[in-house]
Design an enzyme around this catalytic site. Structure first.
Site, PDB file in Angstrom:
ATOM      1  N   ASN A 214       0.861  -1.239   0.119  1.00 24.35           N
ATOM      2  CA  ASN A 214       0.034   0.095  -0.131  1.00 24.35           C
ATOM      3  C   ASN A 214       0.853   1.184  -0.049  1.00 24.35           C
ATOM      4  O   ASN A 214       2.228   1.423   0.096  1.00 24.35           O
ATOM      5  CB  ASN A 214      -1.102   0.126   1.279  1.00 24.35           C
ATOM      6  CG  ASN A 214      -0.264  -0.095   2.445  1.00 24.35           C
ATOM      7  OD1 ASN A 214       0.552   0.682   2.973  1.00 24.35           O
ATOM      8  ND2 ASN A 214      -0.513  -1.156   3.105  1.00 24.35           N
ATOM      9  N   LYS A 293       9.818 -16.857 -10.330  1.00 23.53           N
ATOM     10  CA  LYS A 293       9.109 -15.620 -10.950  1.00 23.53           C
ATOM     11  C   LYS A 293       7.951 -16.510 -11.924  1.00 23.53           C
ATOM     12  O   LYS A 293       8.083 -17.378 -12.524  1.00 23.53           O
ATOM     13  CB  LYS A 293       9.956 -14.852 -11.686  1.00 23.53           C
ATOM     14  CG  LYS A 293       9.213 -13.817 -12.582  1.00 23.53           C
ATOM     15  CD  LYS A 293      10.297 -13.148 -13.609  1.00 23.53           C
ATOM     16  CE  LYS A 293       9.265 -12.373 -14.461  1.00 23.53           C
ATOM     17  NZ  LYS A 293      10.054 -11.564 -15.336  1.00 23.53           N
ATOM     18  N   LYS A 341     -14.635   1.380  14.539  1.00 24.49           N
ATOM     19  CA  LYS A 341     -13.347   0.611  14.843  1.00 24.49           C
ATOM     20  C   LYS A 341     -12.955   0.777  16.352  1.00 24.49           C
ATOM     21  O   LYS A 341     -12.484  -0.020  16.995  1.00 24.49           O
ATOM     22  CB  LYS A 341     -12.275   1.363  13.927  1.00 24.49           C
ATOM     23  CG  LYS A 341     -10.924   0.506  13.861  1.00 24.49           C
ATOM     24  CD  LYS A 341     -10.067   1.307  13.033  1.00 24.49           C
ATOM     25  CE  LYS A 341      -8.971   0.590  12.567  1.00 24.49           C
ATOM     26  NZ  LYS A 341      -7.938   0.943  11.785  1.00 24.49           N
ATOM     27  N   LYS A 345     -12.645  -2.856  18.116  1.00 21.20           N
ATOM     28  CA  LYS A 345     -11.373  -3.295  18.140  1.00 21.20           C
ATOM     29  C   LYS A 345     -10.701  -3.094  19.771  1.00 21.20           C
ATOM     30  O   LYS A 345      -9.627  -3.222  20.172  1.00 21.20           O
ATOM     31  CB  LYS A 345     -10.273  -2.450  17.576  1.00 21.20           C
ATOM     32  CG  LYS A 345     -10.436  -2.495  15.923  1.00 21.20           C
ATOM     33  CD  LYS A 345     -10.437  -3.972  15.396  1.00 21.20           C
ATOM     34  CE  LYS A 345     -10.718  -4.170  13.953  1.00 21.20           C
ATOM     35  NZ  LYS A 345      -9.634  -3.703  12.804  1.00 21.20           N
TER      36      LYS A 345
END
Length: 402
Positions: A214, A293, A341, A345
């Protein structure tokens, strides 16, 4: 009484620095002034000496006190340094580590909070190289006081006017009084605490060449690690791959994958007092990791992914006395998802931002966040560079937890 060092460089706005020195002195600050050689083409040392009632410094080689090295001693003496006006020249020299006069040697030889008030032609201000240099200094912890729009000496009516002295004074006072740029405090909540921080992205390999990751840079986590260390904490930083410089006196554990980050966090979790979960951990990882690969084939490619372990959820389920701070990077419904959240959490605080705004998203040097506390409190923090933001966040947590 606070000590303020004013550095004046060679621009027409140097006359405003006389007014700034006057306003600071009238407010009870002990003010000393440095002038570059070019600044003296616009204003004289005598003017600042008369207003500040202190000696004025103009040369690295004119030591006024033989018992000290003045460019080092001045930086140690000051509680804040203001460069006003800051020309394109001095900004560029500082960003490249050049120390060739009284102002640049002093600024590079101190850890004192530094405030930069640019003043220049609009095209010069918007030049990509100058913008790059300012971003470099911002990432290094310099605080920029944005110039205003108006009539410039070149005849343009545009952005580039140095901020007015009262505005500069107000910005510096706000930052100093709120202790957002101070190094450490004997009374800090974080002093002598064990702090664990996760930072950066994780990398999930598909084969030896390809991976899924990311856009996280790790800048926020690294800024928090540096700020906490300066507040006297014992900091362990679990970091995914970044190009950032490791903060001094911080224990760093380098990891690649979400699984490696999970294992490192769990191994150190029980001994911690506070955990900052700033890393952008991959939610999914390939089911199969190829040894060699993958070769190109006709048609589409399908890669099957499985869920990674939820580090924040695990910490929330297993914490005892630890404080748990999570981060939420959202692109919409930021408050809704942050509060969900927080509850789901079992965190003590969720710090949320809108990464859909590219000026404060991933890779940016600046951020704008809102803190959502377990007791229902909400605290927004306006956009500021991430090194400054780290101190803002810690100050808000100290207010809530002390």
């Amino acid at each position: 009484m606070k000590n303020i060092l004013v550095a004046v460089t060679g621009g027409i706005a140097a006359y405003k620095a006389i007014d700034l020195t006057s306003k600071l002195t009238q407010s009870g600050y002990d003010v000393r002034v440095m002038l570059t050689e070019h600044a003296q083409e616009f204003v004289t040392p005598l003017a600042f000496q008369a207003i500040s009632r202190n000696a004025v410094y103009t040369s690295t080689f004119k030591e006024q006190n033989p018992a000290e090295i003045q460019h080092v001693a001045l930086g140690d003496w000051a509680d804040a340094i203001i460069v006003a006006p800051a020309t394109a020249n001095v900004i560029s020299k500082l960003s490249h580590g050049i120390a060739d006069d009284m102002v640049t040697t002093t600024l590079l030889a101190t850890e004192t909070p530094k405030f930069i008030a640019p003043a220049m032609n609009v095209h010069m201000y918007e030049n990509p190289r100058i913008q790059h240099n300012m971003k470099t200094l911002t990432s290094d912890g310099y605080y920029f006081i944005e110039p205003g729009e108006g009539f410039l000496a070149c005849g343009y009516v545009a952005k580039g006017r140095m901020a007015e002295p009262m505005e500069i004074k107000a910005v510096v006072e706000r930052e100093m009084n709120e202790s957002h740029v101070q190094n450490t405090s004997e009374s800090s909540f974080f002093r002598d605490k064990n702090i664990l921080i996760t930072a950066g992205p994780t990398v999930e390999e598909i084969d030896p060449v390809r991976y899924v990751s990311n856009r996280a840079s790790g800048k926020m986590g690294y800024a928090l690690a540096e700020a906490l260390q300066k507040k006297g904490a014992h900091v362990t930083l679990v970091s995914g791959p970044t190009h950032l410089e490791v903060p001094q006196n911080v224990t760093v554990i380098q990891v690649q994958s979400a699984e490696e980050m999970f294992e490192a966090v769990v191994a150190h979790f029980e001994s911690q007092d506070v955990i900052f979960k700033t890393a952008a951990v991959s939610d999914y990882t390939p089911v199969e990791h190829l040894e060699h690969k993958m070769k190109k084939q006709d048609g589409d490619l399908v890669v099957t992914f499985k869920r990674t372990k939820d580090i924040l959820k695990y910490l929330g389920e297993h914490k005892t006395t630890q404080k748990l701070v999570g981060f939420a990077a959202e692109t919409r419904d930021v408050e809704k998802y942050a509060r969900e959240k927080l509850e789901r959490k079992n965190a003590d605080v969720i710090i949320a931002n809108n990464v859909g705004d590219t000026s404060i998203g991933f890779q940016s040097d600046e951020n704008e966040v809102t803190l959502y506390f377990k007791d229902g409190q909400t605290k927004p923090i306006e956009k500021v560079n991430k090194k400054q933001l780290a101190y803002h966040i810690l100050s808000e947590l100290e207010r809530s937890w002390q």
